[in-house]
Structures are given as C-alpha cells and as structure tokens.
Write an enzyme that holds these catalytic residues in place. Structure first.
Site, PDB file in Angstrom:
ATOM      1  N   ASP A 220     -38.394  14.448   0.348  1.00 34.10           N
ATOM      2  CA  ASP A 220     -37.427  13.387   0.060  1.00 34.10           C
ATOM      3  C   ASP A 220     -37.959  12.384  -0.962  1.00 34.10           C
ATOM      4  O   ASP A 220     -37.240  11.926  -1.846  1.00 34.10           O
ATOM      5  CB  ASP A 220     -37.024  12.655   1.350  1.00 34.10           C
ATOM      6  CG  ASP A 220     -36.347  13.598   2.342  1.00 34.10           C
ATOM      7  OD1 ASP A 220     -35.823  14.644   1.892  1.00 34.10           O
ATOM      8  OD2 ASP A 220     -36.346  13.289   3.544  1.00 34.10           O
TER       9      ASP A 220
ATOM     10  N   ASP B 117     -32.900   8.870  -2.298  1.00 31.90           N
ATOM     11  CA  ASP B 117     -32.481  10.164  -1.786  1.00 31.90           C
ATOM     12  C   ASP B 117     -31.772   9.913  -0.464  1.00 31.90           C
ATOM     13  O   ASP B 117     -32.380   9.460   0.505  1.00 31.90           O
ATOM     14  CB  ASP B 117     -33.717  11.050  -1.586  1.00 31.90           C
ATOM     15  CG  ASP B 117     -33.340  12.404  -1.039  1.00 31.90           C
ATOM     16  OD1 ASP B 117     -32.769  13.206  -1.791  1.00 31.90           O
ATOM     17  OD2 ASP B 117     -33.604  12.650   0.154  1.00 31.90           O
TER      18      ASP B 117
ATOM     19  N   GLU C 115     -28.021  10.535  -6.295  1.00 35.76           N
ATOM     20  CA  GLU C 115     -27.465  11.864  -6.540  1.00 35.76           C
ATOM     21  C   GLU C 115     -25.969  11.782  -6.821  1.00 35.76           C
ATOM     22  O   GLU C 115     -25.304  10.856  -6.372  1.00 35.76           O
ATOM     23  CB  GLU C 115     -27.632  12.740  -5.296  1.00 35.76           C
ATOM     24  CG  GLU C 115     -29.038  13.057  -4.913  1.00 35.76           C
ATOM     25  CD  GLU C 115     -29.105  13.397  -3.432  1.00 35.76           C
ATOM     26  OE1 GLU C 115     -29.130  14.595  -3.127  1.00 35.76           O
ATOM     27  OE2 GLU C 115     -29.132  12.491  -2.604  1.00 35.76           O
TER      28      GLU C 115
END
Ligand SMILES: [Zn+2]
Length: 393
Positions: free
Chosen positions: A345, A179, A263
């Site tokens: 997170d 993350d 991501e």
C-alpha cells in the site's frame, strides 16, 4: 462555487404527510414524463422537458387533480430533473433514466422563489414554517431546496452560490499520495496507515438481528414496515460513523498537503469484493474522492486523479520498473530489479504522490511527460465540472 447544506427537519405529522404527498407528486410527474418521453421518441418525435412540463400542466387539472394540493414546483422540477438525467445520458455521463420508486426516491425540489429560510426554520408553500435542526452553514445566494426522506427522517438540502473562501492553508509545498484500501481507510505515501472506524460489533450484531426480523415479517404488514424503518435507521447511524471518519480524513489531507494524488478507479474494490461489502467499499472510494475534490478546491490544494490504467501497485516506486502480476493477497514484495522491499500500500501511495508531483510540474511548464498528461487532463475536466455541479458539504 456551488455548495449545499443538508439539514434534518423536525417535522410533525401534518408536515410529514405533506412531504410524502409532494414526493409522491414529484415521483408521479417524473415517471409520467419518462413514459411520455419514450412514447414520443418511438413515434419519431423529439421530446423535451420544457414541452413535457407544458403538456403536464395542460392535463393535470383533469387527470391528476391531487397534484394541485402541493407546491407546483414538485411536478415541474421533477420533469426538469428528468431533462437533466437525459442530458447526462446523452453526454454518456450516466445511464438511461429509470423510474423513481416509493421510499427509495422520496424527494421534491423547490426553487428559491418558493421558500424562505430564517435561522432555524424554512417556509414551505401550503405548509408554513418547518423547524430545522441546524441553521444554514453557508452565506450566499440561495438557489434551491430539495426535501428528501431517509430512514423515515426528512431532510432539506439547500443549494447556494457562495464566494470561494480565501484560503487559510499554509503554503508549504508538501505532496502526498493516497492509497485507498479495504483493510485500512487509507495509506499515505508518508508511510502512515489510517484505520477506518472499527466496525461497531454491537451495531453489526443488531444489524443482523434486525435484518432477520424483517425477513420473517409478513409482506405488506404494518409490522414489516416498522421493522424496515428500524433497519433503515440503523443503516443510517452506521453510515454516519463512516461518513464522519471520511470527513476527518479528507479535511486533514486537504489542509495539510499542497498536492494530493489518488487513484482514478477503485480497482481493489472491484477485484476483491462482491455484493454488499463491495458496494460499501465502492461508495467509500467515491465519497472520499468527492470530498477531496471540493475540499482541495476550497483549500487551494491540487488534486491529481491518476488515469484508470495507472498501475500504482505494480510499479516499483524506487526504480520505476513494472512487474507483471501482484495478487491482492501479497502485502509485501521485493522488487526484482532493484531489490527494494515494499509494503504494497505504501508503495502504491508513493507512486501516486510521484505522479501527482510530476503532473503538477509539467503543468507549470518545467517539464512535460506524456504519461502524466492523461492524469492531468482528467483533473482539469474534473475542475471544470465543479462550476456546474452542486457540492455537498
Ligand atoms: Zn525497483
């Protein structure tokens, strides 16, 4: 695969003047071709970079005689690059090409028949040997060299076709989700939080002071120019510190993990930040992704980029239930369904890890999961793009 090595040049005044001139020629050719392209298109024509190069060749002796003072590659390659820019635009990969600007876009490109590299130096047409601060890092067929200016320093980026190195990575099948954050450089699904380089307070203070200095100097004055160069050098120094931390992180990830999930879109940067800080965090996100893309390729690790709609933060990594809202201010939360306590997170990183693992499994035919097909597809297209894209080390 294609790799590029960017090396700082040690230039004297004569060489710096030549580079500035060649960059000016490239800029002029690029902007001229862009105007011509628009004109011809509006007149119902079908402009092409090859035709524009011929057109410039036929008029340059008369209209732009100063273009002859530098390598003929400078204007030619600039127009070819405009053709590339249009190609990316038509393929919806990029925006409509814009004009090149002095200082911001000072660069020109040479094809491999126009220069030679020998240890710590590079031979440039009309100029002779120019010293490099490093020798070329890669071995392979040299394709092109782009000479560019940043912070009033000159660099050469040499692109090569290199053999894909044989992986030296251990083959334990360890997966990780990452993350990428604003407060931390990255949070791993292992629970580790990696702090970015501390913003150097002294450097930041100097940055503020120099920006102030610049704004009170008269426009167009020599003093303003000097202040602008000082400021650009400081920006360059700070960005080197940041870049170094990113490289350390991505090298570690690519060499220690076999499957890596990240991501697809930097949502946090988009939500939280405005102006400068936003662009910095955006840049960091894309840079880390870019580095992971080529380092995983070199290390034979798999990179899985989540689909942009994948809600890594809002899904409980234990029970897979999704909550509706999770404002950025909330760092810890408890799942309403299974009552697991989450660090925001770490939970996101775990979801990315699980997505990466299941995508890889479904790719091997063990199971197939429609939701993950998207993420996988984006990874595949990404790998295909590598073959045509130069990767900067
Ligand atoms: Zn839950």
């Amino acid at each position: 695969m294609l790799r590029a090595h960017k090396i700082e040049l040690k230039v004297n005044n004569k060489q710096a003047t030549y580079f500035a001139k060649a960059s000016g020629v490239a800029r002029k050719a690029y902007n001229w071709a862009l105007v011509e392209w628009q004109k011809q298109y509006e007149a119902g024509g079908n402009p092409s970079e090859a035709a524009l190069r011929r057109q410039l060749n036929s008029i340059k002796r008369k209209e732009f005689p100063w273009m002859l003072e530098v390598s003929k590659n400078a204007p030619q390659m600039a127009i070819m690059q405009l053709g590339q820019a249009f190609k990316h635009f038509f393929a919806k990969r990029a925006r409509y090409p814009t004009f090149r600007k002095k200082w911001r876009d000072d660069r020109f490109t040479l094809t491999n028949d126009q220069f030679a590299v020998n240890d710590y130096r590079i031979r440039i047409p009309h100029l002779g040997w120019v010293r490099m601060r490093e020798s070329l890092r890669f071995i392979g067929k040299i394709l092109s060299a782009t000479i560019s200016r940043r912070a009033n320093k000159w660099f050469v980026s040499i692109a090569l076709e290199v053999q894909k190195p044989i992986s030296t990575v251990n083959d334990n099948q360890v997966a990780v989700g990452i993350d990428l954050g604003l407060n931390h450089l990255a949070t791993l699904s292992t629970g580790e939080k990696i702090k970015g380089p501390k913003p150097h307070k002294a450097l930041m203070n100097r940055l503020k002071r120099l920006s102030r200095h610049l704004s009170c100097k008269q426009k167009g004055s020599n003093n303003r120019k000097k202040a602008a160069i000082k400021l650009a050098r400081l920006h360059y120094r700070i960005s080197n510190i940041r870049r170094d931390a990113q490289h350390q992180l991505t090298t570690r990830l690519a060499t220690h993990f076999n499957i890596i999930g990240i991501e697809g879109l930097h949502v946090k940067g988009m939500l939280k930040n405005r102006k400068l800080s936003r662009s910095i965090s955006d840049m960091g996100f894309h840079e880390i992704k870019r580095q992971l893309e080529y380092k995983t390729l070199v290390c034979n690790a798999k990179l899985v980029v989540a689909d942009r709609w994948f809600a890594s933060s809002k899904i409980c990594s234990c029970c897979k239930n999704k909550i509706d809202k999770l404002p950025l201010s909330i760092r810890d939360w408890t799942c309403l369904f299974c009552f697991t306590q989450h660090d925001r997170d770490i939970n996101a990183a775990r979801n990315l890890e699980q997505l990466a693992v299941s995508s890889t499994v479904s790719a091997c035919g063990v199971s197939s999961d429609g939701a993950n097909a998207l993420a996988l597809a984006s990874h595949v297209t990404l790998k295909q793009e590598f073959n045509t894209k130069v990767i900067y080390g």
